[in-house]
Write an enzyme that holds these catalytic residues in place. Structure first.
Site, PDB file in Angstrom:
ATOM      1  CB  SER A 435      -0.919  -0.018   1.223  1.00 11.35           C
ATOM      2  OG  SER A 435      -1.679   1.170   1.312  1.00 11.35           O
ATOM      3  CG  PHE A 438       0.478   0.539  -5.536  1.00 10.88           C
ATOM      4  CD1 PHE A 438       0.459   0.681  -6.917  1.00 10.88           C
ATOM      5  CD2 PHE A 438       0.758  -0.705  -5.020  1.00 10.88           C
ATOM      6  CE1 PHE A 438       0.708  -0.384  -7.750  1.00 10.88           C
ATOM      7  CE2 PHE A 438       1.014  -1.778  -5.834  1.00 10.88           C
ATOM      8  CZ  PHE A 438       0.995  -1.621  -7.219  1.00 10.88           C
ATOM      9  CG  HIS A 439      -0.889   5.440  -0.362  1.00  8.26           C
ATOM     10  ND1 HIS A 439      -1.351   4.145  -0.233  1.00  8.26           N
ATOM     11  CD2 HIS A 439      -1.920   6.235   0.027  1.00  8.26           C
ATOM     12  CE1 HIS A 439      -2.591   4.158   0.221  1.00  8.26           C
ATOM     13  NE2 HIS A 439      -2.966   5.422   0.379  1.00  8.26           N
ATOM     14  CD  GLU A 440       6.817   8.338  -2.123  1.00  5.03           C
ATOM     15  OE1 GLU A 440       7.521   9.283  -2.572  1.00  5.03           O
ATOM     16  OE2 GLU A 440       6.228   8.396  -1.032  1.00  5.03           O
ATOM     17  CB  ILE A 443       1.619  11.276  -3.730  1.00  2.96           C
ATOM     18  CG1 ILE A 443       0.215  10.899  -3.272  1.00  2.96           C
ATOM     19  CG2 ILE A 443       1.970  12.668  -3.246  1.00  2.96           C
ATOM     20  CD1 ILE A 443       0.037  10.893  -1.763  1.00  2.96           C
TER      21      ILE A 443
END
Length: 504
Positions: A435, A438-440, A443
């Protein structure tokens, strides 16, 4: 019927439209629906009123029916005939007891949870609206209207055709995965080759958009949109490959005569179908299965109303970002440089608009957009989120706020790790690492800034899970904490990076 209430004994006629104020208030207490009084009028009062009426009846009216009041209940109920005025004369006398039983204060510990607090909730809403209205007026007086299209769609947006073309090429990867699964179904390639080809396809589905975004200087929104699409395609392709791999394994066991009907709930046999894959790629889910529960029809009026809400809340989200967040970021220094208390004040000041933006984003995407998509595709299972606002721990929050991703993690990461002998704690950490990556990507890549703020923010949830679970066991009344302040730090860093690239 006439009842004498005046000092001179004159009869005054009472009508439904010409009652005294006291009579009107009594009828309000009586409910106006023929109900007897429980507390405000005691049995002694009603008996006294009945006695007065009996004494004032003219001779010869016994048994005549008409306007005669025949029972105590009618004495209390006939407010329209003036009887309520007589009842008031006895109910509110100084000698009438005002305290009749033991009662608790509404906010006492024994009574506070046995009543509704809707009024307090409404008061909080009024205060919230008043405070935010003052902030809006203050912001407009200080900065003016700052809405500009450059942040969302600048002049570069018209030249973002490489990103647009890359977005159009994303369906190539599901098509390639379908070809691989079809070859595997026909047993033209081995299982190792199938896994290798799927690894190459899924990696390319993310790597190609990343390279395109980094190669071309595009608008932030265009980059975020492309990265979201590519990550969704990656998650769907992994689910498609993993599910078919498991279906092939189950089919082999059943061919050997192993009875799995008691342990598995398979509605359909193993079959690679292009129609099922095409529906899955556009459906509001990340978990592949050959068929899904479907609704019977499409509610066109309902869809139109949701589109209107989506446009309104998207505009509100953009207004908050442009009018509040951007000026605060641009007029302040980096939170990790300079005075600590100044940085803390900036971060806390940004946390409120960040929270509003996050709530608008959640409502727009998880409620409005996913429900619109589900309605158009007649997708039946619409549990896209649970009541995460009631979560007592961080773990509960992560299980409830994003159900499509949670189901994907449980199905394709957590339980496969457990089946391979990995402990529960390590399995949870692996899920958070995926998770965080994929957040990195979603953004940092569109902003062309790799400071690992998003990755650190997600991984910081792991110790929070342990702490809040411990507190929940000890106190049984802990509450979840948010993650929105980290966005403020990231916005400061990104703004500083942009200013450094622009200023000489």
């Amino acid at each position: 019927m006439s009842i004498s209430n005046s000092p001179g004994g004159e009869a005054t006629s009472s009508s439904p439209h010409a009652d005294s104020d006291l009579g009107f208030s009594i009828r309000r207490r009586l409910g106006g629906k023929g109900k007897t009084v429980n507390d405000s009028l005691s049995e002694t009062v009603t008996e006294s009123v009945a006695a007065v009426l009996e004494a004032e009846k003219p001779v010869g009216e016994e048994g005549s029916g008409g306007d005669q009041v025949e029972s105590e209940g009618q004495v209390v109920r006939n407010g329209e005939n003036g009887v309520a005025d007589v009842a008031a004369n006895f109910a509110y006398r100084p000698s009438a007891p005002a305290h009749r039983r033991v009662k608790e204060s509404p906010l006492s510990s024994d009574a506070i949870f046995r009543q509704s607090h809707a009024g307090l909730f409404n008061l909080c809403i009024v205060v919230l609206v008043a405070v935010n209205s003052r902030l809006i007026i203050e912001n407009l007086m200080k900065y003016g209207l700052l809405i500009r299209a450059g942040f969302w769609f600048s002049s570069k947006s018209l030249r973002d055709w490489p990103l647009f073309m890359c977005c159009l090429t994303l369906p190539i990867f599901p098509l390639a995965a379908f070809v691989v699964e079809k070859l595997a179904q026909q047993k033209y390639i081995s299982g190792l080759v199938v896994v290798s080809l799927h690894f190459i396809i899924t990696t390319a589905a993310v790597l190609v958009p990343v390279l395109v975004i980094l190669r071309f200087d595009s608008a932030v929104l265009s980059g975020v949109t492309l990265m979201l699409f590519s990550c969704i395609v990656w998650l769907k392709l992994v689910s498609f490959a993993h599910t078919n791999y498991d279906l092939r394994a189950v089919a082999k066991l059943m061919d050997k005569g192993v009875d799995l009907s008691a342990s598995l709930n398979l509605d359909h046999p193993y079959d690679v179908n292009f129609k099922s894959l095409a529906y899955f790629m556009v459906a509001p889910t990340l978990c592949y299965q050959p068929s899904y529960p479907r609704t019977t029809c499409i509610r066109k009026g309902w869809v139109f109303r949701q589109f209107v809400k989506l446009a309104v809340f998207t505009g509100v989200m953009g207004f908050i970002i442009e009018q509040y967040i951007n000026p605060l970021v641009q007029n302040s220094q980096h939170p990790l440089k300079g005075n600590f208390f100044y940085a803390l004040e900036r971060v806390l000041k940004l946390s409120v608009p960040n929270l509003y933006v996050w709530l608008c984003m959640f409502y727009c995407f998880f409620h409005l957009w996913l429900n619109i998509l589900a309605e158009l595709l007649r997708f039946g299972d619409r549990e896209f989120y649970k009541d995460w606002w009631n979560a007592k721990t961080v773990e509960e929050y992560w299980r409830m706020w994003n159900m499509p991703v949670h189901k994907w993690m449980v199905r394709h990461v957590y339980f496969p790790c457990l089946r391979n002998g990995i402990s529960k704690g390590v399995s949870v950490v692996i899920a958070f690492i995926i998770s965080a990556i994929f957040h990195e990507l979603c953004i940092a890549v569109p902003c062309h800034m790799f400071k690992l703020w998003a990755f650190i923010g997600i991984m910081f949830q792991v110790p929070l899970v342990l702490v809040t679970n411990y507190l929940q066991k000890k106190l049984r009344n802990s509450s979840m904490s948010g993650k929105h302040d980290l966005l403020a730090v990231f916005q400061h860093s990104w703004s500083a990076n942009v200013r450094a690239s622009v200023l000489p």
